[in-house]
Enzyme design. Sequence first.
Site, PDB file in Angstrom:
ATOM      1  N   LYS A 240     -54.727 -18.487  -6.807  1.00  0.00           N
ATOM      2  CA  LYS A 240     -53.460 -18.466  -6.080  1.00  0.00           C
ATOM      3  C   LYS A 240     -53.682 -18.863  -4.621  1.00  0.00           C
ATOM      4  CE  LYS A 240     -51.433 -14.486  -8.584  1.00  0.00           C
ATOM      5  NZ  LYS A 240     -50.165 -15.057  -9.013  1.00  0.00           N
ATOM      6  N   ARG A 314     -49.571 -12.188 -19.784  1.00  0.00           N
ATOM      7  CA  ARG A 314     -49.092 -12.283 -21.167  1.00  0.00           C
ATOM      8  C   ARG A 314     -50.247 -12.244 -22.163  1.00  0.00           C
ATOM      9  NH1 ARG A 314     -46.197 -17.743 -19.702  1.00  0.00           N
ATOM     10  NH2 ARG A 314     -46.214 -16.542 -17.772  1.00  0.00           N
TER      11      ARG A 314
END
Length: 461
Positions: A240, A314
């Site tokens: 990120k 996820r």
Amino acid sequence: MSVKFAKEETPSIPVYIVEAGGFDDWSASQPASVTAWLKANGFAAALGEVCLVPDKTGMPEMAVVGYGKPAARARGRFHLAKAAAALPAGTYHIQSGLEGAALEEAALGWLLSGYQFTRYRQQKPNKLRLKVPEGIDAARVEAIAAGEVLTRDLINTPASDMGPQELEDAFLALAAEHGAKTQVVMGDDLLTQNLPMIHAVGRASDRAPRLLDMRWGDAGPTLTLVGKGVCFDTGGLNIKPGSSMGLMKKDMGGAATVMGLAHMIMTLGLKLRLRVLVPAVENAINGSAFRPQDILTSRKRLTVEVNNTDAEGRLVLADALALADEDVPDCLISMATLTGAARVAVGPDLAPYYTDDDSMAAILADSGAAVADPLWRMPFWDPYESMIEPGIADLDNAPAGGFAGSITAALFLRRFVDQTPRYAHFDIYGWQPNAAPARPKGGVGQGARAILESLPKVLDL
């Protein structure tokens, strides 16, 4: 910190809550001295307006709080908490003006307005106390407040002190408090226990990944809560930028929220069998980190092409959901700080949720509105299923294009739940970006109170 009502025997100042439209009638019923004082101070019962009325000695005789008009109240919540911030230290009781759900919301908001995160800095103690309002279930409100405090404290703690081990410690402490049974699967044991994607996401960290499993209750319908416990998310090899990494201590907000909800359920002794699953990992970077275009084989034997290591939540949830689904609970709920797309769609204040069960969706919506815990239903949109199918594997963890990111993430998770009759997924934010009544800037629970309110109807308790 403790969030409790003041003891009944404590002397207290009455609080009168007055709607703008009923102010003239209420004022006319008061002694002339009260009416004159309110008039002299220009009090008009606008929302959040506060006026302290002194007695003959100059000490507060009563507090009058404006409740405004319905249109103004509809634009926010916990209005009494905002008014309470303007009151001097002391103990108060609500004399009149609210009842039912509005009274419970006011009491809860007052308790939560006293929240302080004091682990790293001493703060002035909150000296604003409220007695139990007549007509509410004090034990229930205190349990809800305590669950919310647990959630906030967990989220607010930085990853230096809230890694997988510390999250496990908090999980085990919660279980011990309520006499729940626990199991922890950690490190390479995740592979032998067929939880390979939890292992893959967490293996690059020197803080071992693990699955936390809690069971409580021996009778009643079954409810399983699954919470994303990514204690810090660098993004992995798809690292990120700094601007996106700054709040990643809150990426275990799903775990914190289901733990807060579990505390509410167990404290209130709901007649159900509860299971809580938390995959606790840190998405870090070293030579063993999972890579873009790796193909992982999940617990369910579905293969997943990794097209972005920053879509890791996820993956860990998928293995936990598959495990939960094998038990076929009556209801399964997952909660996760999963996608930025959800924030773009509904902002930080709404908790979007997904379910194929229209009855459950209606119950959740009504429950959220009833307890000032706003939700917004999002669609499991079947035409987007092809977007999560990369061709080389069964599933794609990060479809290209950026469209419908929250929906495609939810569809991904749904692939791992095919036996449980009722499933809902919450894509929460878990953070209050700006201070609001009863919600200081920082970690915050979303959806837990709505779920708690919905359980009697969802599970037919």
